[in-house]
Structures are given as structure tokens and as C-alpha cells.
Write an enzyme that holds these catalytic residues in place. Structure first.
Site, PDB file in Angstrom:
ATOM      1  N   VAL A 180      10.464   3.493 -10.279  1.00 46.82           N
ATOM      2  CA  VAL A 180       9.478   2.822 -11.142  1.00 46.82           C
ATOM      3  C   VAL A 180       9.731   1.323 -11.148  1.00 46.82           C
ATOM      4  O   VAL A 180      10.837   0.857 -10.855  1.00 46.82           O
ATOM      5  CB  VAL A 180       9.534   3.373 -12.583  1.00 46.82           C
ATOM      6  CG1 VAL A 180       9.194   4.855 -12.612  1.00 46.82           C
ATOM      7  CG2 VAL A 180      10.910   3.148 -13.213  1.00 46.82           C
ATOM      8  N   HIS A 181       8.682   0.576 -11.529  1.00 39.23           N
ATOM      9  CA  HIS A 181       8.864  -0.883 -11.591  1.00 39.23           C
ATOM     10  C   HIS A 181       8.168  -1.534 -12.787  1.00 39.23           C
ATOM     11  O   HIS A 181       8.468  -2.671 -13.141  1.00 39.23           O
ATOM     12  CB  HIS A 181       8.403  -1.548 -10.293  1.00 39.23           C
ATOM     13  CG  HIS A 181       6.919  -1.508 -10.083  1.00 39.23           C
ATOM     14  ND1 HIS A 181       6.270  -0.400  -9.576  1.00 39.23           N
ATOM     15  CD2 HIS A 181       5.960  -2.443 -10.307  1.00 39.23           C
ATOM     16  CE1 HIS A 181       4.985  -0.648  -9.494  1.00 39.23           C
ATOM     17  NE2 HIS A 181       4.760  -1.872  -9.940  1.00 39.23           N
TER      18      HIS A 181
ATOM     19  N   ASP B   6      13.182  -1.072 -10.252  1.00 39.02           N
ATOM     20  CA  ASP B   6      13.162  -2.215  -9.341  1.00 39.02           C
ATOM     21  C   ASP B   6      13.949  -3.382  -9.954  1.00 39.02           C
ATOM     22  O   ASP B   6      13.741  -3.750 -11.110  1.00 39.02           O
ATOM     23  CB  ASP B   6      11.704  -2.627  -9.093  1.00 39.02           C
ATOM     24  CG  ASP B   6      11.541  -3.598  -7.936  1.00 39.02           C
ATOM     25  OD1 ASP B   6      12.483  -4.343  -7.627  1.00 39.02           O
ATOM     26  OD2 ASP B   6      10.442  -3.613  -7.338  1.00 39.02           O
TER      27      ASP B   6
ATOM     28  N   TYR C 281       7.267  -4.089  -0.839  1.00 39.75           N
ATOM     29  CA  TYR C 281       6.288  -3.142  -0.287  1.00 39.75           C
ATOM     30  C   TYR C 281       6.475  -2.982   1.215  1.00 39.75           C
ATOM     31  O   TYR C 281       6.606  -3.954   1.953  1.00 39.75           O
ATOM     32  CB  TYR C 281       4.870  -3.624  -0.598  1.00 39.75           C
ATOM     33  CG  TYR C 281       3.785  -2.745  -0.023  1.00 39.75           C
ATOM     34  CD1 TYR C 281       3.473  -1.523  -0.614  1.00 39.75           C
ATOM     35  CD2 TYR C 281       3.084  -3.125   1.117  1.00 39.75           C
ATOM     36  CE1 TYR C 281       2.490  -0.698  -0.092  1.00 39.75           C
ATOM     37  CE2 TYR C 281       2.085  -2.313   1.655  1.00 39.75           C
ATOM     38  CZ  TYR C 281       1.801  -1.100   1.040  1.00 39.75           C
ATOM     39  OH  TYR C 281       0.821  -0.291   1.581  1.00 39.75           O
TER      40      TYR C 281
ATOM     41  N   LYS D  95       0.111   3.046  15.513  1.00 33.39           N
ATOM     42  CA  LYS D  95       1.232   2.891  14.582  1.00 33.39           C
ATOM     43  C   LYS D  95       2.569   2.654  15.283  1.00 33.39           C
ATOM     44  O   LYS D  95       3.557   2.314  14.627  1.00 33.39           O
ATOM     45  CB  LYS D  95       1.345   4.121  13.678  1.00 33.39           C
ATOM     46  CG  LYS D  95       0.266   4.218  12.616  1.00 33.39           C
ATOM     47  CD  LYS D  95       0.563   5.328  11.626  1.00 33.39           C
ATOM     48  CE  LYS D  95      -0.464   5.326  10.484  1.00 33.39           C
ATOM     49  NZ  LYS D  95      -0.172   6.384   9.479  1.00 33.39           N
TER      50      LYS D  95
ATOM     51  N   ARG E  39       4.964  -0.291  14.676  1.00 35.08           N
ATOM     52  CA  ARG E  39       5.709  -0.325  13.417  1.00 35.08           C
ATOM     53  C   ARG E  39       7.187   0.001  13.611  1.00 35.08           C
ATOM     54  O   ARG E  39       8.034  -0.431  12.812  1.00 35.08           O
ATOM     55  CB  ARG E  39       5.088   0.630  12.404  1.00 35.08           C
ATOM     56  CG  ARG E  39       3.675   0.234  11.999  1.00 35.08           C
ATOM     57  CD  ARG E  39       3.132   1.163  10.934  1.00 35.08           C
ATOM     58  NE  ARG E  39       1.812   0.729  10.470  1.00 35.08           N
ATOM     59  CZ  ARG E  39       1.147   1.299   9.476  1.00 35.08           C
ATOM     60  NH1 ARG E  39       1.682   2.334   8.844  1.00 35.08           N
ATOM     61  NH2 ARG E  39      -0.041   0.847   9.115  1.00 35.08           N
TER      62      ARG E  39
ATOM     63  N   GLU F 248       7.347   6.168   5.671  1.00 36.26           N
ATOM     64  CA  GLU F 248       6.284   6.952   6.297  1.00 36.26           C
ATOM     65  C   GLU F 248       6.735   7.634   7.585  1.00 36.26           C
ATOM     66  O   GLU F 248       5.989   8.443   8.142  1.00 36.26           O
ATOM     67  CB  GLU F 248       5.067   6.070   6.587  1.00 36.26           C
ATOM     68  CG  GLU F 248       4.384   5.538   5.334  1.00 36.26           C
ATOM     69  CD  GLU F 248       3.135   4.734   5.645  1.00 36.26           C
ATOM     70  OE1 GLU F 248       2.612   4.869   6.777  1.00 36.26           O
ATOM     71  OE2 GLU F 248       2.690   3.967   4.783  1.00 36.26           O
TER      72      GLU F 248
ATOM     73  N   LYS G   4       2.285  22.755  16.752  1.00 37.34           N
ATOM     74  CA  LYS G   4       1.799  23.832  15.892  1.00 37.34           C
ATOM     75  C   LYS G   4       2.416  23.765  14.483  1.00 37.34           C
ATOM     76  O   LYS G   4       1.874  24.336  13.535  1.00 37.34           O
ATOM     77  CB  LYS G   4       2.113  25.193  16.518  1.00 37.34           C
ATOM     78  CG  LYS G   4       1.284  25.542  17.741  1.00 37.34           C
ATOM     79  CD  LYS G   4      -0.137  25.902  17.351  1.00 37.34           C
ATOM     80  CE  LYS G   4      -0.906  26.449  18.543  1.00 37.34           C
ATOM     81  NZ  LYS G   4      -2.299  26.797  18.178  1.00 37.34           N
TER      82      LYS G   4
ATOM     83  N   LYS H 109      -2.901   8.456  -7.003  1.00 33.87           N
ATOM     84  CA  LYS H 109      -2.312   7.602  -7.999  1.00 33.87           C
ATOM     85  C   LYS H 109      -3.076   7.726  -9.314  1.00 33.87           C
ATOM     86  O   LYS H 109      -4.264   8.026  -9.326  1.00 33.87           O
ATOM     87  CB  LYS H 109      -2.370   6.147  -7.552  1.00 33.87           C
ATOM     88  CG  LYS H 109      -1.582   5.802  -6.321  1.00 33.87           C
ATOM     89  CD  LYS H 109      -1.728   4.330  -5.978  1.00 33.87           C
ATOM     90  CE  LYS H 109      -0.822   3.953  -4.806  1.00 33.87           C
ATOM     91  NZ  LYS H 109      -0.950   2.518  -4.482  1.00 33.87           N
TER      92      LYS H 109
END
Length: 440
Positions: free
Chosen positions: A142-143, A168, A200, A264, A267, A332, A353, A413
Site C-alpha cells: 500500500v502507499h 511505500d 511504477y 514486449k 522490456r 509482469e 496448452k 481496481k
């Protein structure tokens, strides 16, 4: 004759007196027994509720009925007139909008922990032996928004579970103090021993969970599974339902883990610098250890205790963790890749699969803006009725009917500033279901 009649009357009066006395005595004993069993101040944290009377007694004392004139049962059943009326009335009567409590107010109210738990309606009892024998570990990152933290903790709190809260480092000092004050009111809630300054899409988001995981492994609670959460999450299931879902996994983890799209790859192919935000450099990274195939997924996971232990003990897991520290949004990719790594407890094979989307995983229900639309024309779900933020739906009242038909344990969210009706109705629904096990 008269004397005989007088004797009869005296005998009758005496019998009535004795009967009345017996009834009074029995009522006193019964009421005393009921009051002792249903005394919220005296009940043991792991005790049962005895009988329907006590169950009703506790529910009346601890129910979380939504404020205002909305009918949450109708909203949850998909009554769009009720949804529109709720939002219409809310927009018209601005003065009745919920005011979010401040950090300072929570510092004040937690000075008396007993009163705090009573006032905020935390459930300090466990309703089933099955739940008591199946503790769950939670990592809570939490922040801000102490009110939302209080409500999230209240919604998932049981006395047998264990909760680690990561705050945080950048958060306001008063928020840190308020979180610690709430945690101090519970024997099984604590703040992580090491805190990170979370940026972030940076490594520090993963490290925050790792810090809690390490602390949770050292606790004396024999938890079976770990679920990680953030301040914008809210459960869709009661603790009993979560226990049943975890048992049904039979030792497997549950999370999103799929072959990532080509765009992606940059990244994790390039080194990234962490400043106030994550910046990609021109420096190419070495391939992952043992040329492990990278999978993509979510920051949110449901994993076994064995999986968590392996993060700190298995050499291949530690190597992958070190390698992932400079990639973009490692949360991620790290968990999703570890989920497909042979030898990791609860993992799945690498074959396509076994790919698992966020829709099929238990961990988290998310409405992505790019997948919203007309479901009759192929969209995955209808449009967000709250507000989209960073391409993710912050849920609104109109999302509840769809949401509660899904199998996920949590949804993300929520924000009381965007739509507090959705959270209030979830609170009312879950609290009722906690006591009675069926819908309102």
C-alpha cells in the site's frame, strides 16, 4: 366449606408462586447462558458462534449495511434501474457524498484498540473448523488512502490468517504511522521489516512482495498459500470460499502465465535504469539464465508456501530474480516465468496448452479497456461503469453484477473517490455471506 376453599386458594397461590419462580429461574439461566455465549467482548478469537440466535446477534452487531437509499441486493442481481437511481441520487445530493477519513483520525481512534475493532466492525471470530485449520498468508502493498486499507484488511481479516503490510517509503509519515497503529491492534498483522521506495514498473514493486514473503516464512503461522494484494484490491469471496478455492487447487499455483507478444520483448532484452520512473537504455541484456523461456502475466499471484520458500532457496529461482532486476515491469514477467519453471512447487509445464490467462486464473479479476465493448460482437466484457485509469477499469456500481459471477478471489481496481457505492455493496454482500453463506 369456607375453610376448605381458603386452603385450596392458598395452595393454588403457592403452586402459582412456585411455578412462576421456576419459570423466572429458568429464564434467568437461559438468558445468562445466551448473553455469555453472545458476548462480543468475551468471545475467544477462535471460538464458534453457538446457535442461530448468536449468529443473528453477531450479524446485527457487525453487519456492514451500505449507506444511503440504494438497494445493494438489487444492484448485485443486475437491476439497472437501481444502478441508475443510485448514481443519480448520489450526483444530486453532493452533500451526502462519503468523506474519506484522514490518517490523523485513524491515529486517534486506534489509541483504544478494543474500541477501534468494535467501532470499525472487524470480525474477531472464526465460523468453521475448516477455516481455522487452513491459514492463509497475505502480502499487502500500500502507499496511500488509509480508509481503503482499513476496509481491505477488514474484508479479509480472520484471526488464523497472517498479514504482512508493505508501506511505500515515499508515503506520507502520517500514513506510515496510521498503518502501524492499525496493525498494532491485531496479533497477526505486521508491517514488513524492510520497506522499499516503490517506482511504477520498477523492480521495487517485486522487492516489496519479496520482503513480505521472507517475513511471512519466518512467522509461526503454518499458512498454506500466499495471496498478494495492493491498496486498490477488494475480495469477491469470503474467507470460507477462498479456503475452498485454494483447497481445490490441490497444491498448484494460480496466476496469469502466457507466451508474451513480440512487442514486449524489449522490456527484458534491454537494461533499464530506475530514476523517478523507469528508463530504457541502449544496453542489451544477457539472455535469461539457462535460456529460460520468458512468460508474461500479472503482479498478482496465488502461490503455495513451497513456491515462496523456493524463491529464497532454489539457485535457478535466485538467478532469475537477479537477472530480472533491471527489466521493465518485472512483476509482469518474473512470477509468470517462475510458474512455468520445472521444479518450482505448484508450477505448470511450459507447453502452450498450459498457458493461463488472467480470466482463467484465480488471482485477480481485471477489466482492460482494450477488451471492453459489445459482448455480442466479440468483446470480452461490457464497458467499465466506473472510470478507466492506465487502461484498467476502476470499477463502478454497474460492474458488480458481472463481477460477482466470476470465479476470481479478488478484483482490481477500486477507488472510493471514483465510486464508493461499489465498495459499500461488496462490503454488505460479503459480510452477510460470511455469516449466512448465501446471497442477500
Amino acid at each position: 366449606m369456607l375453610r376448605h376453599l381458603q386452603r385450596k386458594i392458598r395452595q393454588l397461590n403457592m403452586n402459582c408462586f412456585l411455578i412462576t419462580g421456576c419459570i423466572f429461574f429458568l429464564l434467568t439461566i437461559v438468558l445468562k447462558y445466551v448473553s455469555l455465549d453472545c458476548n462480543m467482548d468475551d468471545v475467544n478469537e477462535s471460538g464458534d458462534i453457538r446457535g442461530e440466535y448468536c449468529r443473528n446477534h453477531y450479524y446485527q452487531a457487525l453487519n456492514l449495511s451500505a449507506s444511503g437509499r440504494k438497494n445493494c441486493s438489487k444492484i448485485i442481481l443486475g437491476d439497472w434501474n437501481e444502478v441508475r437511481n443510485t448514481l443519480g441520487v448520489d450526483n444530486l445530493i453532493v452533500k451526502n457524498k462519503k468523506v474519506i477519513a484522514t490518517d490523523t483520525e485513524y491515529l486517534e481512534v486506534t489509541k483504544d484498540c478494543k474500541e477501534f475493532k468494535k467501532l470499525k466492525k472487524y470480525v474477531m471470530i472464526s465460523l468453521s473448523e475448516e477455516e481455522r485449520n487452513y491459514p492463509i498468508a497475505y502480502s499487502m502493498v500500500v502507499h496511500d488512502n488509509i480508509e481503503m486499507f482499513k476496509r481491505l484488511l477488514r474484508s479479509i481479516y480472520t484471526s488464523q490468517n497472517i498479514y504482512c503490510v508493505h508501506v511505500d517509503m515515499k508515503s506520507q509519515n502520517t500514513f506510515h504511522k496510521a498503518v502501524r497503529a492499525i496493525a498494532a491492534c491485531f496479533h497477526n498483522v505486521f508491517v514488513a521489516s524492510k520497506l522499499e521506495s516503490v517506482v511504477y514498473a520498477s523492480w521495487f514493486r517485486v522487492q516489496a512482495d519479496l520482503n513480505c514473503m521472507e517475513n511471512l516464512l519466518k512467522s509461526n503461522v503454518g499458512w498454506k498459500y500466499l495471496i498478494n494484494t495492493c491498496g486498490a484490491d477488494f475480495p469477491l469471496k469470503t474467507n470460507a470460499e477462498i479456503v475452498n478455492a485454494l483447497q481445490s487447487l490441490t497444491g498448484k499455483n494460480s496466476m496469469e502465465s502466457e507466451i508474451p507478444p513480440p512487442y514486449k520483448k524489449r522490456r527484458w532484452q534491454y537494461h533499464h535504469e530506475i530514476k523517478d520512473y523507469v528508463v530504457q537504455t541502449d544496453i542489451k541484456k544477457k539472455p535469461p539464465p539457462l535460456n529460460i523461456s520468458i512468460f508474461s502475466g500479472s503482479a498478482y499471484i496465488v502461490v503455495t508456501r513451497g513456491f515462496v520458500k523456493s524463491l529464497f532457496e532454489k539457485s535457478i529461482a535466485k538467478e532469475l530474480i537477479d537477472w530480472a532486476k533491471d527489466i521493465y515491469s518485472p512483476d509482469e514477467y518474473l512470477w509468470a516465468t517462475l510458474q512455468r519453471l520445472p521444479g518450482m512447487p505448484g508450477s505448470l509445464p511450459t507447453h502452450i496448452k498450459y498457458d493461463t490467462s488472467d480470466i482463467n486464473a484465480l488471482a485477480r479479476l481485471v477489466k482492460w479497456q482494450s477488451l471492453e465493448g459489445d459482448t455480442e460482437h466479440g468483446a470480452l466484457y461490457t464497458a467499465c461503469t466506473g472510470k478507466n485509469r492506465r487502461q484498467v477499469c476502476v470499477y463502478g456500481t454497474g460492474d458488480l453484477h458481472w463481477m460477482l459471477q466470476q470465479h476470481h478471489l479478488f478484483a482490481n481496481k477500486f477507488d472510493p473517490i471514483v465510486d464508493d457505492h461499489a465498495i459499500q455493496c461488496l462490503e454488505e454482500y460479503l459480510r452477510y455471506k460470511y455469516f449466512y453463506g448465501n446471497i442477500m
